[in-house]
Design an enzyme around this catalytic site. Structure first.
Site, PDB file in Angstrom:
ATOM      1  N   HIS A 130     -35.153  -0.500  40.725  1.00  0.00           N
ATOM      2  CA  HIS A 130     -35.832  -0.134  39.479  1.00  0.00           C
ATOM      3  C   HIS A 130     -35.669   1.345  39.138  1.00  0.00           C
ATOM      4  O   HIS A 130     -36.444   1.890  38.354  1.00  0.00           O
ATOM      5  CB  HIS A 130     -37.324  -0.500  39.576  1.00  0.00           C
ATOM      6  CG  HIS A 130     -37.547  -1.978  39.688  1.00  0.00           C
ATOM      7  ND1 HIS A 130     -38.646  -2.520  40.311  1.00  0.00           N
ATOM      8  CD2 HIS A 130     -36.792  -3.022  39.272  1.00  0.00           C
ATOM      9  CE1 HIS A 130     -38.548  -3.849  40.259  1.00  0.00           C
ATOM     10  NE2 HIS A 130     -37.443  -4.169  39.642  1.00  0.00           N
ATOM     11  N   CYS A 188     -34.587  15.774  24.456  1.00  0.00           N
ATOM     12  CA  CYS A 188     -33.419  16.125  25.272  1.00  0.00           C
ATOM     13  C   CYS A 188     -32.937  17.539  24.925  1.00  0.00           C
ATOM     14  O   CYS A 188     -32.846  17.903  23.754  1.00  0.00           O
ATOM     15  CB  CYS A 188     -32.306  15.117  25.015  1.00  0.00           C
ATOM     16  SG  CYS A 188     -30.716  15.559  25.733  1.00  0.00           S
ATOM     17  N   CYS A 191     -29.372  17.052  23.018  1.00  0.00           N
ATOM     18  CA  CYS A 191     -29.216  16.410  21.705  1.00  0.00           C
ATOM     19  C   CYS A 191     -30.548  16.187  20.989  1.00  0.00           C
ATOM     20  O   CYS A 191     -30.548  15.677  19.864  1.00  0.00           O
ATOM     21  CB  CYS A 191     -28.477  15.082  21.854  1.00  0.00           C
ATOM     22  SG  CYS A 191     -29.519  13.735  22.484  1.00  0.00           S
ATOM     23  N   SER A 229     -43.964  -6.339  49.744  1.00  0.00           N
ATOM     24  CA  SER A 229     -43.818  -6.763  48.342  1.00  0.00           C
ATOM     25  C   SER A 229     -44.360  -8.168  48.171  1.00  0.00           C
ATOM     26  O   SER A 229     -44.113  -9.038  49.009  1.00  0.00           O
ATOM     27  CB  SER A 229     -42.348  -6.731  47.921  1.00  0.00           C
ATOM     28  OG  SER A 229     -42.219  -7.256  46.604  1.00  0.00           O
ATOM     29  N   GLY A 256     -51.211 -10.587  52.124  1.00  0.00           N
ATOM     30  CA  GLY A 256     -51.491 -11.462  50.995  1.00  0.00           C
ATOM     31  C   GLY A 256     -50.294 -12.298  50.589  1.00  0.00           C
ATOM     32  O   GLY A 256     -49.225 -12.254  51.196  1.00  0.00           O
TER      33      GLY A 256
HETATM   34 ZN   LIG Z   1     -29.517  13.746  24.784  1.00  0.00          ZN
END
Ligand SMILES: [Zn+2]
Length: 290
Positions: A130, A188, A191, A229, A256
């Site tokens: 992730h 950013c 940009c 997990s 669990g």
């Molecule tokens: Zn950017």
């Protein structure tokens, strides 16, 4: 899985010889880890023993991308939660799994955590399913930058928020509520585009090449060990499902219920550090060299 004996959970005080035997028997383990690994490092988890949400579910990808108010709330809470999250240190569970890799027994460490603590403990063959919270990605130009650098920009733009304290929530979040309308979210540097932590939000897909890389490792593994997990999120569960369908034995250490309980050949309901302690002591060394 029909025909596979379902072992019952062992008592929490029992010496965990079955897990040691499982580890000793299988040479190439694919480890799949979750939030239960990091709770001892002070990072809370989302779910209770039944796999249900303990708190408000985390931010949704589409809401984050579409709604500036959602982003203001996210980054305000992140500003408050980041310092403690960024300072978290690996615990005995991370060290035990790093030791297992050092002994040459790990095909892959696949983690659902975004805290980078496995790498800090010395694990090298890691896929962050992730993503990582210590990186930020521009959704405009794709540029990556350090979350730590963004922290300073967040503080510079919102000096009054620096003094706020709130309880730690999962994933570097803080339990902070109130009026976020005046919060300034920097864009950013390259940009001006929308910045997003380089983690997979709920409602967002894991990049396809990352999924393919895990499946390639699964082909070379001879067993799967799930640590901390509940596997309630499909993005992690699918690999256990695939392993079981391929006939690989799957063991799990989790307090669990897990979504994969019916697929497990061994379930250990103990705190992760306790269940894995054998990897850090003499008995563990013996198990590793068998
Ligand atoms: Zn950017």
């Amino acid at each position: 899985m029909p025909g596979r004996p379902q072992e019952t959970a062992i008592a929490s005080t029992a010496m965990d010889t079955r897990l040691a035997a499982f580890v000793a028997t299988h040479r190439r383990l694919l480890l799949l880890t979750g939030a239960g690994c990091s709770t001892d490092s002070g990072i809370p988890d989302y779910r209770d023993g039944d796999g249900q949400w303990k708190r408000t579910p985390p931010v949704d990808y589409r809401a984050f991308m579409a709604d500036a108010a959602v982003r203001r709330r996210y980054w305000a809470r992140s500003l408050v939660g980041w310092p403690r999250f960024g300072q978290a240190r690996p615990n005995a569970t991370h060290h035990a799994l790093a030791a297992l890799e050092a002994a040459g027994r790990v095909e892959l460490l696949l983690t659902q955590n975004v805290d980078g603590l496995h790498q800090r403990a010395g694990s090298r063959g890691v896929i962050d399913l992730h993503g990582r919270l210590d990186e930020v990605r521009c959704m405009g130009c794709g540029e990556r930058s350090a979350r730590e650098a963004l922290q300073q920009r967040l503080l510079d733009a919102n000096p009054a928020w620096a003094a706020l304290q709130a309880a730690q929530a999962p994933d570097g979040d803080a339990d902070l509520e109130g009026d976020f309308s005046a919060f300034v979210v920097p864009g950013c540097m390259a940009c001006g585009g929308l910045l997003k932590p380089d983690v997979v939000f709920f409602g967002e897909n894991v990049p396809r090449e990352r999924v393919a890389a895990v499946h390639a490792h699964l082909q070379r593994a001879d067993a799967v060990l799930v640590v901390g997990s509940s596997l309630m999120v499909y993005s992690g569960f699918r690999f256990v499902d695939a392993a079981a369908k391929a006939g690989l034995p799957v063991a799990a250490v989790n307090l669990g219920r897990t979504r994969a309980d019916a697929l497990l050949s061994l379930k250990v309901e103990q705190p992760c550090a306790q269940a894995l302690a054998f990897l850090l002591d003499g008995a563990g060394a013996a198990a590793k060299t068998q």
